[in-house]
Write a protein that holds these residues in place. Structure first.
Motif, short mmCIF file in Angstrom:
data_model
loop_
_atom_site.label_atom_id
_atom_site.label_comp_id
_atom_site.label_asym_id
_atom_site.label_seq_id
_atom_site.Cartn_x
_atom_site.Cartn_y
_atom_site.Cartn_z
N LEU A 1 40.09 41.51 24.12
CA LEU A 1 39.38 40.23 24.04
C LEU A 1 40.31 39.06 24.36
CD1 LEU A 1 37.22 40.92 20.87
CD2 LEU A 1 36.35 40.54 23.18
N GLU A 2 41.54 39.13 23.86
CA GLU A 2 42.51 38.08 24.17
C GLU A 2 42.84 38.07 25.66
OE1 GLU A 2 43.51 35.67 22.51
OE2 GLU A 2 43.01 36.16 20.44
N HIS A 3 42.95 39.25 26.25
CA HIS A 3 43.20 39.34 27.69
C HIS A 3 42.05 38.69 28.47
CE1 HIS A 3 44.38 40.99 31.57
NE2 HIS A 3 43.15 41.47 31.71
N ARG A 4 40.83 38.93 28.03
CA ARG A 4 39.67 38.33 28.71
C ARG A 4 39.72 36.81 28.63
NH1 ARG A 4 34.32 36.72 28.24
NH2 ARG A 4 32.92 37.61 29.82
N ARG A 5 40.13 36.29 27.48
CA ARG A 5 40.21 34.84 27.32
C ARG A 5 41.30 34.25 28.20
NH1 ARG A 5 40.90 33.08 21.27
NH2 ARG A 5 40.72 31.05 22.29
N ALA B 1 26.30 34.54 30.50
CA ALA B 1 26.22 33.82 29.22
C ALA B 1 26.17 34.78 28.05
CB ALA B 1 24.98 32.92 29.22
N ALA B 2 25.45 35.89 28.21
CA ALA B 2 25.38 36.89 27.13
C ALA B 2 26.75 37.52 26.90
CB ALA B 2 24.35 37.96 27.48
N ALA B 3 27.46 37.84 27.98
CA ALA B 3 28.79 38.44 27.85
C ALA B 3 29.76 37.47 27.16
CB ALA B 3 29.32 38.84 29.22
N ASP B 4 29.72 36.20 27.54
CA ASP B 4 30.62 35.22 26.92
C ASP B 4 30.31 35.05 25.43
OD1 ASP B 4 31.85 34.83 29.34
OD2 ASP B 4 30.73 33.02 29.86
N GLN B 5 29.03 35.01 25.10
CA GLN B 5 28.66 34.88 23.68
C GLN B 5 29.07 36.11 22.89
OE1 GLN B 5 28.09 33.14 20.79
NE2 GLN B 5 26.43 32.09 21.84
N ARG C 1 36.74 36.07 34.79
CA ARG C 1 36.44 36.56 33.45
C ARG C 1 35.34 37.61 33.45
NH1 ARG C 1 36.67 31.64 29.68
NH2 ARG C 1 38.78 31.71 30.54
N GLY C 2 34.42 37.49 34.40
CA GLY C 2 33.35 38.48 34.47
C GLY C 2 33.82 39.86 34.87
N PRO D 1 35.30 51.97 37.06
CA PRO D 1 35.23 50.55 36.70
C PRO D 1 36.18 49.73 37.57
CG PRO D 1 36.57 51.73 35.11
CD PRO D 1 35.99 52.76 36.04
N PRO D 2 35.90 48.45 37.76
CA PRO D 2 36.81 47.62 38.56
C PRO D 2 38.15 47.44 37.86
CG PRO D 2 35.13 46.28 37.51
CD PRO D 2 34.74 47.70 37.27
N ARG D 3 39.19 47.21 38.67
CA ARG D 3 40.52 46.99 38.11
C ARG D 3 40.54 45.67 37.35
NH1 ARG D 3 45.75 47.62 41.87
NH2 ARG D 3 45.09 49.80 41.62
N LEU D 4 41.24 45.66 36.22
CA LEU D 4 41.31 44.46 35.41
C LEU D 4 42.25 43.44 36.04
CD1 LEU D 4 41.57 46.03 31.83
CD2 LEU D 4 39.53 45.14 32.97
N PRO D 5 41.83 42.18 36.12
CA PRO D 5 42.72 41.15 36.67
C PRO D 5 43.83 40.80 35.70
CG PRO D 5 40.71 40.15 35.87
CD PRO D 5 40.52 41.63 35.74
#
Length: 692
Positions: free
Chosen positions: A197-201, A78-82, A208-209, A134-138
């Protein structure tokens, strides 16, 4: 740990109740025919019970503070999403304000760094040992093919595609952007942050995590010799994102986000740190940044010097290239209409036809191009091509930076006044880019600040004691109190607000120790004047006041716990807090002093003494607030001939005119080059000219 805390609470509560009951029994057992003594005993009992209530109130309020423990996975998510949502809104607005995204981004190109500063792309793209990176980005769409396979890095490209072509493909997640002054490295970082940030969305919610939230940090505010990377990043995140303090996100959400690798650190301005700290910063990033995605910007010379002592391994280093004249022409002509389009076309044609001219070499980066568009929107920009006016590239760049102030402050008197004080601020900031208003008093010579604080407190105490005991005692006590407080006073005080919470055990000990020390001092001093009994009374009141001072200090917490952290809001909240603390302190001094002096010298004298203590000592207590210290600094500057100024008016007005920008709880100059230019103006000891 929770059980032990409850036991301590129970023991403290029982002890306080026993102490209160014992005090009541002692007063009831006292036999005396003196009415004054009887009243005095009951007043002492009432004061004791009030002090006990002050100790017990935090227990009652303890539920308001965050409980100890570790945040849950749901809270961290929740903190990361906010954080992602707020950061996206903030930096979209910032990209518009900085004219990075409007009218359109300048098409800036990059290339892979030379062998002297980075390894070849094939080496940097080597996968890390499992568990160390770090983990690979999806991917947004798992079925969509990438333009090039993951792990294959490009050696050149356009900065607007850095996310897809470099950032997403870095197995170690470390990227350095190099560029000269105004080259666009900060703009490239902002565009990269927005793309991340757009990629995360765009990725499915279940993944998303796995995409860390980019967090912008200005390196100029970090002292790596005293703070670890995580300590500094956590403190800055709380400063710029105070909502992370909410109990919904756990007791320490910022630290949890860092530990879990849920944030990516965008570190802007290695070159803005002190040269001696740059290598130490890289060493901490290398050791403490394991598992975190990192993006760092710097000027080439400073970075090359820093890595000669310390290196951040497995890092991709790219260099921002100058803007080509044809690209500059397209940018200047974009979205122009009417006669102004024709004027910009003439300037653009000149740049393409004379690529080695002073104008072409000056207008070869996003900063100068955006300044030219902004400051010559209503004037003929072909003026910039006149070699008789601008004999060097530096002269033309300085002219464009000067135009920022001329455009922002149309009125000549306002411009002269604002430029003078902004230059004073820029000079005292030095290499730091974060302009925290509460640091302004630290720029006053220390001896001047301590002298004024000592005089203020000495006058307050001297007046209060002089009315009670005569001129000689008032002057003597004023000198003693003023000297002591002046020596121990500090100029810096972070903005604070009232936040009732449960004091820790060591803080309770500090409170009792302060009460004992104040009580002993007051008892000894006034015991010589009024005798043993009067000294004991004054010692009791002094102890109560000393304990209250520490309690009020514990109940005024740094502002990042508040709901907002903008500079202007933090200033206003801190001022209200200072006034509230002054009223509370003045009330206690007035009540206690009135009782003591009334019992000793009569009701009328007690009323006068209480009035003086409340309205003289109380306001002096307000000087402990950060906003009040700024006002004190303004007074010192005015009386020493530096000039009259209201700093918050200057800063808020400069922000409104887009000379400054907000970065969480602090201001920053709109461009680093503008800050350096203003600092140079101050060093010349000349006020800016009013020429246009």
């Amino acid at each position: 740990m929770v059980v032990g805390s409850r036991r301590r609470d129970a023991v403290a509560l029982i002890g306080a109740l026993v102490l209160g009951a014992g005090a009541v029994w002692i007063v009831r057992e006292i036999r005396t025919s003196d009415d004054t003594a009887v009243y005095g005993n009951y007043i002492a009992l009432a004061s004791l019970l009030v002090s006990l209530l002050a100790f017990l109130l935090p227990w009652w309020w303890k539920g308001r503070s965050a409980s100890a423990g570790v945040a849950t996975a749901v809270q961290v998510t929740a903190a990361a999403d906010q954080l992602a949502q707020r950061t996206l809104g903030t930096w979209r607005h910032e990209a518009t304000e900085r004219r990075i995204s409007t009218p359109a981004p300048v098409r800036v190109r990059w290339r892979w760094g030379s062998a002297e500063i980075t390894s070849p792309p094939a080496e940097v793209s080597t996968a890390p040992v499992t568990g160390t990176g770090p983990p690979r980005l999806p991917k947004p769409n798992p079925n969509e093919l990438n333009p090039s396979p993951l792990g294959v890095l490009l050696e050149a490209g356009i900065v607007t595609r850095l996310h897809e072509e470099v950032y997403c493909k870095l197995p170690h997640g470390r990227l350095v952007l190099l560029g000269g002054p105004g080259a666009g490295k900060t703009g490239a970082m902002i565009l990269l942050l927005l793309a991340a940030l757009e990629h995360r969305r765009s990725v499915p919610e279940a993944q998303r995590g796995e995409v860390p939230v980019p967090v912008w940090l200005t390196l100029g505010s970090w002292d790596p010799t005293t703070q670890t990377l995580h300590q500094w990043a956590t403190a800055t995140m709380y400063r710029d994102h105070p909502y992370l303090r909410a109990s919904d996100y756990g007791p320490d959400s910022a630290a949890e986000l860092l530990r879990a690798g849920r944030v990516a650190l965008f570190l802007d301005g290695l070159d803005e740190m002190a040269p001696s700290a740059q290598a130490q910063a890289l060493a901490r990033i290398e050791q403490e940044g394991v598992g975190l995605r990192l993006v760092l910007s710097s000027r080439p010379k400073e970075y090359q010097h820093a890595i000669s002592n310390e290196r951040v391994h497995n890092t991709a280093v790219i260099e921002i290239q100058p803007v080509d004249p044809e690209v500059a022409r397209d940018y200047l002509l974009h979205d122009q209409i009417g006669s102004q389009h024709d004027r910009w076309a003439r300037l653009g044609d000149y740049l393409t036809q004379h690529p080695n001219s002073i104008a072409a070499r000056a207008l070869n980066n996003p900063l100068t191009l955006s300044l030219a568009r902004a400051t010559y929107q209503d004037h003929d920009p072909t003026f910039l091509t006149d070699p008789a006016m601008f004999g060097t590239v530096a002269a033309l760049r300085e002219h464009l930076i000067d135009r920022i102030l001329i455009t922002a402050y149309r009125d000549e008197r306002q411009r002269i006044h604002a430029t003078y004080w902004l230059a004073w601020i820029a000079h005292h900031l030095g290499s730091d880019r974060d302009l925290a208003w509460w640091c302004i008093p630290t720029w006053i010579p220390r001896w001047q600040y301590r002298l004024v604080v000592g005089l203020a407190f000495g006058l307050a105490f001297g007046l209060a004691f002089g009315i009670a005991f005569g001129l000689v005692f008032g002057v003597a006590s004023g000198l003693v109190f003023g000297a002591v407080i002046g020596v121990v006073s500090k100029a810096e005080r972070q903005p604070r607000r009232i936040f009732l919470r449960w004091p820790r055990l060591r803080e309770l000990f500090r409170l009792l120790l302060a009460g004992f020390a104040f009580g002993l001092a007051f008892g000894v001093v006034f015991g010589f004047v009024g005798g043993l009994v009067f000294g004991l009374w004054c010692g009791f009141v002094g102890g109560l006041a000393g304990g209250l001072a520490v309690l009020l200090d514990l109940w005024t917490v740094p502002l990042p716990r508040a709901s907002t952290a903008t500079p202007s809001a933090s200033y206003r909240i801190d001022r209200r807090t200072s006034i509230a603390v002054a009223l509370a302190g003045g009330f206690v001094f007035g009540l206690g002093g009135g009782f003591v002096f009334g019992l000793a010298f009569g009701l009328a004298f007690g009323l006068v003494a209480g009035f003086v203590a409340r309205f003289v000592v109380g306001p002096s207590w307000a000087l402990t607030g950060g906003s009040m210290k700024v006002s004190l600094a303004e007074l010192i500057l005015a009386t020493t001939g530096a000039g009259r100024v209201k700093f918050m008016q200057i800063l808020e007005d400069a922000h409104h005119r887009q000379v400054l920008r907000q970065a969480g709880a602090v201001y920053q100059f709109r461009h680093a080059e503008l800050q350096d230019h203003l600092a140079e103006i101050h060093r010349r000891h000349t006020r800016p000219s009013a020429s246009t």
